[in-house]
Design an enzyme around this catalytic site. Sequence first.
Site, PDB file in Angstrom:
ATOM      1  N   HIS A 265       0.811  -1.217   0.000  1.00 25.14           N
ATOM      2  CA  HIS A 265       0.000   0.000   0.000  1.00 25.14           C
ATOM      3  C   HIS A 265       0.846   1.271   0.000  1.00 25.14           C
ATOM      4  O   HIS A 265       0.334   2.353  -0.270  1.00 25.14           O
ATOM      5  CB  HIS A 265      -0.988   0.002   1.185  1.00 25.14           C
TER       6      HIS A 265
ATOM      7  N   ASP B  71      -0.099  -7.461   1.449  1.00 25.47           N
ATOM      8  CA  ASP B  71       0.419  -6.097   1.638  1.00 25.47           C
ATOM      9  C   ASP B  71       1.943  -6.076   1.626  1.00 25.47           C
ATOM     10  O   ASP B  71       2.572  -5.393   2.443  1.00 25.47           O
ATOM     11  CB  ASP B  71      -0.129  -5.482   2.925  1.00 25.47           C
TER      12      ASP B  71
ATOM     13  N   GLY C 136       4.022   6.935   8.423  1.00 26.49           N
ATOM     14  CA  GLY C 136       5.400   6.980   7.935  1.00 26.49           C
ATOM     15  C   GLY C 136       6.188   5.733   8.275  1.00 26.49           C
ATOM     16  O   GLY C 136       7.215   5.453   7.659  1.00 26.49           O
TER      17      GLY C 136
ATOM     18  N   SER D 247       5.073   2.708   7.857  1.00 27.02           N
ATOM     19  CA  SER D 247       4.661   1.626   6.969  1.00 27.02           C
ATOM     20  C   SER D 247       5.829   1.063   6.174  1.00 27.02           C
ATOM     21  O   SER D 247       6.559   1.800   5.509  1.00 27.02           O
ATOM     22  CB  SER D 247       3.609   2.129   5.974  1.00 27.02           C
TER      23      SER D 247
ATOM     24  N   LEU E 269      -8.523 -23.209  -1.738  1.00 24.82           N
ATOM     25  CA  LEU E 269      -9.170 -24.461  -1.388  1.00 24.82           C
ATOM     26  C   LEU E 269     -10.627 -24.483  -1.846  1.00 24.82           C
ATOM     27  O   LEU E 269     -11.138 -25.510  -2.263  1.00 24.82           O
ATOM     28  CB  LEU E 269      -9.090 -24.689   0.121  1.00 24.82           C
TER      29      LEU E 269
END
Length: 499
Positions: A146, A176, A249, A251, A306
């Site tokens: 992201h 992510d 910040g 991340s 699955l």
Amino acid sequence: MNVKNPALIASVGAVAVFGAIAGLSAAGVGNSVAAPVALAAPSKATPIPFIGAPNYRAIVAANRAAVVGITTESKSGDVDENGNDNDDGSGQGQGDGPQSGGQSPFGDNPFFRYFGMPRNQEQVPVRALGSGFIVSPSGLILTNAHVVHGANRVTVTLSDHREFKAKVLGEDKATDVAVIKIDAKDLPTVHMTASTSLEVGDYVLAIGAPYGLEETATAGIVSAKGRSLNDQNDQSVQFIQTDVAVNPGNSGGPLFDAYGNVVGINSQIYSNTGGFEGVSFAIPIEVATHDEQSILKTGKVEHARLGVSIQGVNQSLAKSFHLEAPEGALVSKVEPDSAAARAGLRAGDVILDYNNAALLDAGQLSAAVAMAAPGDSVSMKVWRDGKTVDLTAKLGGVPAKAELVKAAATTGETLGLRVHPMTSDEANQTGISSGLVVDRVGGAAAAAGIEPGDVVLAVDGTAVTNVNQLRSMVGNHQNTVALLIQRGDARIFVPVQLG
């Protein structure tokens, strides 16, 4: 009165306590006093040893040069007012504003937020800040998907203030994780180790750029492991939960263990305000390295599938299915022509073991399947009709009539449902071949959350097609019955307390 001197507060408290004790002693003089309560003998258990804190100074010194700042830039028209990319409707915009809906791993919960630098939507171009860390001397960097998703330009700033334009090699929005590369050589790198070595209470440390403040270190402990934060059918990550202070910040920055090894990527926070409130979440590093290897090899990440809808097993469901403990993943729906269908899984099965690993909760199954590749063969131990059944499935990839009864019938006061068999029109509208449509609800069923319009498909995993069958099956239970309910597109087992 506002007292600002901590020493004074402590002193006042001590006097108050001492005075109270003295008063009790004086009151006892000259009066009959009850015999003192005997204290338990000292425990012979081995005391918990004291362990000193990690050498955070050394961890930071050894790794700060391998942690980078990431600045992304996009055109203001590429994102909406929520920071979401408008190109594909994914719900994961470039940078890190509060997310809602879309493909966010945290669904619609407004308390879970990405924590890159918030952007000024009126600014053109739109810029955002995040963090990352170098995993190879040739310039490979791991960060959050992201952080870089939808960006027209990604710039990496090293600890020595050199700046490089980065290329996004690939990203996996399900986990992510993103891999980017800069044109550089002989760069310092971090050392990584599996997060499975972590235990709750272990020390951890984060380095990143909160609010653009580069090379900021914050520390805390692991407060939980294997945290599932979304619908268990769409949960590719079991997060490491910490109380490390992470903010906008941070991340994409690394989470270190007490030995200076990277064990996770800081990704999410739980927040009402957008800032740190005591709970943060990191992606286990083994998930990130799995994605990295796949991206470097094929340019993308493929997750296995699955083909089931699952839910956790609580105590009521465990009783209803005669399980010894509330563990495993309860199958509420099997998709036609899926790996699960071909393996013989049924709604009402409880998957207790996946590839010889016990499943304590449903989220473990989703995360394990997501880490596998399409075509992999897996073994499962399933609880069905009071006994275990062994099944084998070859995992797939990510995709791919009753008669009208004039008079509705009731199942009686015990359950509290008034139902009718599904009509042909209702079957066509819902896509369900058969079931019992709920007309009215009360008593135990209402308390369990069943609503008019729901469709009862099964009792304890056995399909029901008529009212008498439902009445008979419910009559054989005294305490709890598990009804498989369809509401809209969702299917879920609902435990109903009869007693």
